[in-house]
Design a protein around this motif. Structure first.
Motif, PDB file in Angstrom:
ATOM      1  N   GLU A 254       4.556 -62.207   1.841  1.00 57.50           N
ATOM      2  CA  GLU A 254       4.676 -61.943   3.279  1.00 57.50           C
ATOM      3  C   GLU A 254       5.125 -63.187   4.036  1.00 57.50           C
ATOM      4  O   GLU A 254       6.023 -63.121   4.883  1.00 57.50           O
ATOM      5  CB  GLU A 254       3.339 -61.435   3.839  1.00 57.50           C
TER       6      GLU A 254
ATOM      7  N   LYS B 185       8.821 -63.810   3.265  1.00 57.63           N
ATOM      8  CA  LYS B 185       9.713 -62.883   3.968  1.00 57.63           C
ATOM      9  C   LYS B 185       9.897 -63.300   5.421  1.00 57.63           C
ATOM     10  O   LYS B 185      11.017 -63.339   5.932  1.00 57.63           O
ATOM     11  CB  LYS B 185       9.157 -61.456   3.910  1.00 57.63           C
ATOM     12  N   ARG B 186       8.808 -63.645   6.087  1.00 54.55           N
ATOM     13  CA  ARG B 186       8.898 -64.046   7.489  1.00 54.55           C
ATOM     14  C   ARG B 186       9.616 -65.385   7.644  1.00 54.55           C
ATOM     15  O   ARG B 186      10.381 -65.589   8.583  1.00 54.55           O
ATOM     16  CB  ARG B 186       7.511 -64.087   8.111  1.00 54.55           C
ATOM     17  N   SER B 187       9.400 -66.287   6.712  1.00 57.51           N
ATOM     18  CA  SER B 187      10.093 -67.575   6.739  1.00 57.51           C
ATOM     19  C   SER B 187      11.584 -67.388   6.477  1.00 57.51           C
ATOM     20  O   SER B 187      12.416 -68.063   7.087  1.00 57.51           O
ATOM     21  CB  SER B 187       9.498 -68.518   5.688  1.00 57.51           C
TER      22      SER B 187
ATOM     23  N   ALA C 246       7.613 -69.547  11.194  1.00 60.92           N
ATOM     24  CA  ALA C 246       7.079 -68.221  10.879  1.00 60.92           C
ATOM     25  C   ALA C 246       5.576 -68.175  11.118  1.00 60.92           C
ATOM     26  O   ALA C 246       5.051 -67.198  11.648  1.00 60.92           O
ATOM     27  CB  ALA C 246       7.407 -67.851   9.438  1.00 60.92           C
TER      28      ALA C 246
ATOM     29  N   THR D 230       3.707 -65.751  14.129  1.00 55.45           N
ATOM     30  CA  THR D 230       2.985 -64.591  13.603  1.00 55.45           C
ATOM     31  C   THR D 230       1.484 -64.756  13.821  1.00 55.45           C
ATOM     32  O   THR D 230       0.887 -65.704  13.312  1.00 55.45           O
ATOM     33  CB  THR D 230       3.280 -64.425  12.096  1.00 55.45           C
TER      34      THR D 230
ATOM     35  N   MET E 237       8.905 -62.226  15.799  1.00 58.81           N
ATOM     36  CA  MET E 237       9.321 -61.225  14.825  1.00 58.81           C
ATOM     37  C   MET E 237       8.537 -59.951  15.025  1.00 58.81           C
ATOM     38  O   MET E 237       7.378 -59.991  15.401  1.00 58.81           O
ATOM     39  CB  MET E 237       9.096 -61.751  13.414  1.00 58.81           C
TER      40      MET E 237
ATOM     41  N   ARG F 128       6.530 -56.626  13.898  1.00 62.10           N
ATOM     42  CA  ARG F 128       5.583 -56.330  12.818  1.00 62.10           C
ATOM     43  C   ARG F 128       5.835 -55.015  12.226  1.00 62.10           C
ATOM     44  O   ARG F 128       6.324 -54.114  12.675  1.00 62.10           O
ATOM     45  CB  ARG F 128       4.155 -56.381  13.346  1.00 62.10           C
TER      46      ARG F 128
END
Length: 120
Positions: A61, A64-66, A86, A90, A118, A120
């Protein structure tokens, strides 16, 4: 690498969908768990397996966000500043804000990596 035994449905295709060996070393996870407090004396064989899977999901997770931050910066290499952005963007990673701030990941940044919000 040592394979996990048949402890429960978790190992037998349950939660992980496969049987050992696990991506993360179970002995190392157990060592960290024991180090967490003096009260922790006995740890079942299943507990490190659950922690291993939780760590895998956490890493996936956060990566992916990074990576989304990396792509928004039109780059193809993920940097520590992308991870820091990230984490800051988040809410569920708020417990890591001090870790990325203390490492100087943002302070030493020469590029404009403002935190990206980002979905969710």
């Amino acid at each position: 690498m040592r394979q996990a035994g048949t402890y429960s449905g978790i190992v037998n295709g349950g939660m992980s969908g496969r049987t050992g060996p696990h991506l993360l070393p179970l002995a190392r996870i157990k060592k960290i768990m024991k180090r967490s407090g003096e009260d922790v004396k006995m740890i079942s064989g299943e507990a490190p397996i659950i922690f291993s899977k939780a760590c895998e999901l956490f890493i996936e997770e956060l990566t992916k966000r990074s990576w989304m931050v990396t792509v928004q910066g039109k780059r193809r290499t993920l940097h520590k500043e992308d991870v820091a952005s990230a984490v800051i963007a988040t809410d569920i990673f708020d417990f890591l804000v001090n870790v990325v701030s203390d490492s100087g990941a943002i302070a030493n940044d020469s590029h404009d990596h403002t935190p990206v919000l980002m979905e969710r």
